[in-house]
Design an enzyme around this catalytic site. Structure first.
Site, mmCIF file in Angstrom:
data_model
loop_
_atom_site.group_PDB
_atom_site.id
_atom_site.type_symbol
_atom_site.label_atom_id
_atom_site.label_comp_id
_atom_site.label_asym_id
_atom_site.label_seq_id
_atom_site.Cartn_x
_atom_site.Cartn_y
_atom_site.Cartn_z
ATOM 1 N N ASN A 11 0.884 -1.167 0.000
ATOM 2 C CA ASN A 11 0.000 0.000 0.000
ATOM 3 C C ASN A 11 0.926 1.221 0.000
ATOM 4 O OD1 ASN A 11 -2.903 0.731 2.134
ATOM 5 N ND2 ASN A 11 -2.623 1.040 -0.036
ATOM 6 N N ASN A 63 -6.999 10.075 -0.605
ATOM 7 C CA ASN A 63 -6.932 8.941 -1.528
ATOM 8 C C ASN A 63 -6.563 9.399 -2.937
ATOM 9 O OD1 ASN A 63 -7.738 6.937 0.389
ATOM 10 N ND2 ASN A 63 -9.843 7.658 0.194
ATOM 11 N N CYS A 72 -5.895 5.298 8.073
ATOM 12 C CA CYS A 72 -5.330 4.270 7.196
ATOM 13 C C CYS A 72 -4.255 3.537 7.978
ATOM 14 C CB CYS A 72 -4.761 4.890 5.931
ATOM 15 S SG CYS A 72 -3.907 3.695 4.878
ATOM 16 N N ASN A 74 -1.999 1.109 7.091
ATOM 17 C CA ASN A 74 -0.675 1.015 6.488
ATOM 18 C C ASN A 74 0.016 2.371 6.455
ATOM 19 O OD1 ASN A 74 -0.740 -1.788 5.973
ATOM 20 N ND2 ASN A 74 -1.939 -1.461 4.128
ATOM 21 N N ASN A 192 -15.495 0.359 2.415
ATOM 22 C CA ASN A 192 -14.415 -0.523 1.999
ATOM 23 C C ASN A 192 -14.939 -1.952 2.053
ATOM 24 O OD1 ASN A 192 -11.929 1.423 2.031
ATOM 25 N ND2 ASN A 192 -12.979 1.798 3.964
ATOM 26 N N GLU A 210 -10.644 -0.898 -1.736
ATOM 27 C CA GLU A 210 -10.663 0.291 -0.889
ATOM 28 C C GLU A 210 -11.529 1.390 -1.476
ATOM 29 O OE1 GLU A 210 -7.321 1.790 1.245
ATOM 30 O OE2 GLU A 210 -6.075 0.065 0.712
ATOM 31 N N CYS A 219 -4.662 -3.525 3.096
ATOM 32 C CA CYS A 219 -5.356 -2.445 3.804
ATOM 33 C C CYS A 219 -5.271 -2.746 5.296
ATOM 34 C CB CYS A 219 -6.802 -2.346 3.343
ATOM 35 S SG CYS A 219 -7.775 -1.143 4.274
ATOM 36 N N GLY A 220 -4.591 -1.891 6.042
ATOM 37 C CA GLY A 220 -4.398 -2.127 7.474
ATOM 38 C C GLY A 220 -5.691 -2.100 8.260
ATOM 39 N N THR A 221 -6.523 -1.075 8.031
ATOM 40 C CA THR A 221 -7.799 -1.020 8.745
ATOM 41 C C THR A 221 -8.700 -2.175 8.319
ATOM 42 O OG1 THR A 221 -8.645 0.555 7.097
ATOM 43 C CG2 THR A 221 -7.748 1.477 9.140
#
Length: 274
Positions: A11, A63, A72, A74, A192, A210, A219-221
């Site tokens: 990412n 974004n 976010c 990442n 997402n 995303e 995607c971390g979240t």
């Protein structure tokens, strides 16, 4: 305009310092320009570093399509590494102001004074429809929804930003389904979408469409939201290894807070010429 490019699990983000909020006059258009992979540098998003009155620094995320994101996963790991290794904040525990409140990042630093891993307290998730911005619905948990004559069993929650989880153990869904679900009118501000494959109760795979960026390598979240959703459904333990196309994260739930641990990497630096 000077920049540094970083990535977390593939990412990727363009980082620009604008501490006093007087350098970037049109940050939305700048984000769309520099994130363009044909006519710009190329990235999933623009991250702006600014001063904060309530934390060590403030993180602004835009974004690639110009839409703003409150959080976010990442990006915030990259952000913490950037602050430390560039000498902006030389602390092992860094507070970062985001659109989803102040997040605490714990840095694991090696003998060369470089950051190997970042562990972030991502805060508490919410399954409330009012938080996810659902239309006329109190919650969406393990519920079948029909979109364009196709049935999906969905679970939605807020993990800084809205996420919807779709179990994909038999590979029956693709990123095209994520694109469709993202803009379904049940979600006031879109969502997402995470396609999740369960290996076992301590290991899962997540592929994310995303909101505002499309299909990304990670995607971390989304990884955090996927663990939280599966744990609520009794399909996953409170700690698990999350596999993405860009690498792995460790996500765990501790006293209702969600913690994410993973790497972040510098790619390059340079100057935007026009």
């Amino acid at each position: 305009m000077n920049f540094i490019k970083m990535q977390g699990l593939g990412n990727d983000f363009i980082f620009i310092i604008d501490k006093e909020e007087n350098y970037l006059k049109d940050e939305i258009e700048i984000a769309k320009k520099v994130c363009n992979r044909r006519f710009g540098i190329g990235a999933d998003g623009l991250v702006i570093i600014r001063n904060s009155d309530i934390a060590d620094a403030k993180m602004i995320i835009i974004n690639s399509d110009g839409s703003k994101a409150n959080m976010c996963g990442n990006a915030i790991r990259c952000f913490a590494k950037y602050l430390y290794e560039e000498g902006i904040v030389k602390k092992k525990n860094i507070t970062i102001e985001t659109g989803d409140g102040v997040k605490i990042s714990e840095l694991f630093i090696n003998k060369d004074d470089k950051v190997d891993l970042v562990r972030v307290n991502m805060g508490k998730p919410s399954f409330k429809g009012v938080d996810i911005k659902l239309n006329n619905k109190d919650k969406l948990i393990d519920e079948v929804v029909e979109i364009n004559n196709k049935r999906y069993k969905l679970t939605s929650l807020l993990m800084g930003v809205p996420h919807t989880i779709l179990i994909n153990n038999n590979n029956e869904y693709s990123m095209e389904d994520g694109k469709i679900i993202e803009k379904y009118d049940l979600f006031k501000e879109n969502t997402n979408v995470n396609l999740v494959k369960i290996y076992n109760k301590e290991s899962i795979e997540v592929r994310t469409w995303e909101r505002g960026a499309g299909a990304t390598l990670a995607c971390g979240t989304g990884c955090c939201a996927s663990l939280v959703a599966l744990n609520k459904l009794g399909l996953c333990e409170s700690k698990a290894k999350i596999t993405t196309l860009g690498g792995n994260l460790i996500v765990e739930i501790v006293n209702d807070d969600v913690f994410m641990t993973g790497e972040a990497t510098f790619i390059c630096s340079g100057v935007v010429l026009n």
